[in-house]
Scaffold this active site. Structure first.
Site: not given
Length: 174
Positions: A37, A50
């Protein structure tokens, strides 16, 4: 919970990659594809765990790729670095600049991954604006990087985040 999410995010990639890499070494070829990501490139508010796992995964795969290159094994690596995908997982996420940082369609992401693997691309970044933002970050002083992130809406993207709303009762944890 946050630490556990980050740990699972990294260790799951580590163990699965190690498991298949042994077979690839034995066969004498293979291709490791990792989905990451842009949160692994740019830290963001309300995404600390995250971001942590994605930064770690990118470092893990880069180091492993260098090892394989050093060993002169014909195993390819593709790191997919993508922005938010239009799925229930990212429900409520709002891009400040949707014309340059759109929520990605699943079909588009899938097509880009297949093309990247077919062409043995080491890194594929979606949307492409993040290639340029990586350069900006690399050459900016940290204080300026903060303001660029703020301008791009990085710190607001999770303000209305709800995530997947219809989670089956038996899959919820306490």
């Amino acid at each position: 919970s946050s630490g556990i999410n980050a740990e699972y995010g990294v260790l799951s990639v580590f163990w699965v990659t190690q498991c298949y890499l042994e077979d690839m070494r034995a066969l004498g070829y293979g291709h490791v594809t990792t989905i990451s990501s842009v949160a692994g490139l740019f830290g963001s508010i309300k995404l600390v765990d995250y971001c942590c796992s994605k930064f770690a995964v990118m470092g893990l795969i880069e180091a492993l790729r260098f090892e394989i290159v050093q060993e002169e094994l014909p195993i390819e690596f593709t790191m997919v670095i993508r922005y938010f995908i239009k799925t229930g997982m990212f429900e409520g996420v709002i891009s400040k600049w949707p014309f340059i940082m759109p929520m990605l369609e699943t079909g588009y992401v899938g097509d880009q991954i297949i093309q990247a693997v077919e062409h043995n691309r080491v890194i594929v970044v979606m949307p492409r604006i993040f290639y340029y933002l990586m350069l900006v970050k690399a050459f900016c002083p940290d204080r300026l990087s903060y303001h660029v992130n703020k301008f791009m809406g990085t710190f607001e993207v999770m303000e209305h985040f709800r995530g997947r709303q219809n989670v089956p009762e038996n899959s919820k944890t306490s």
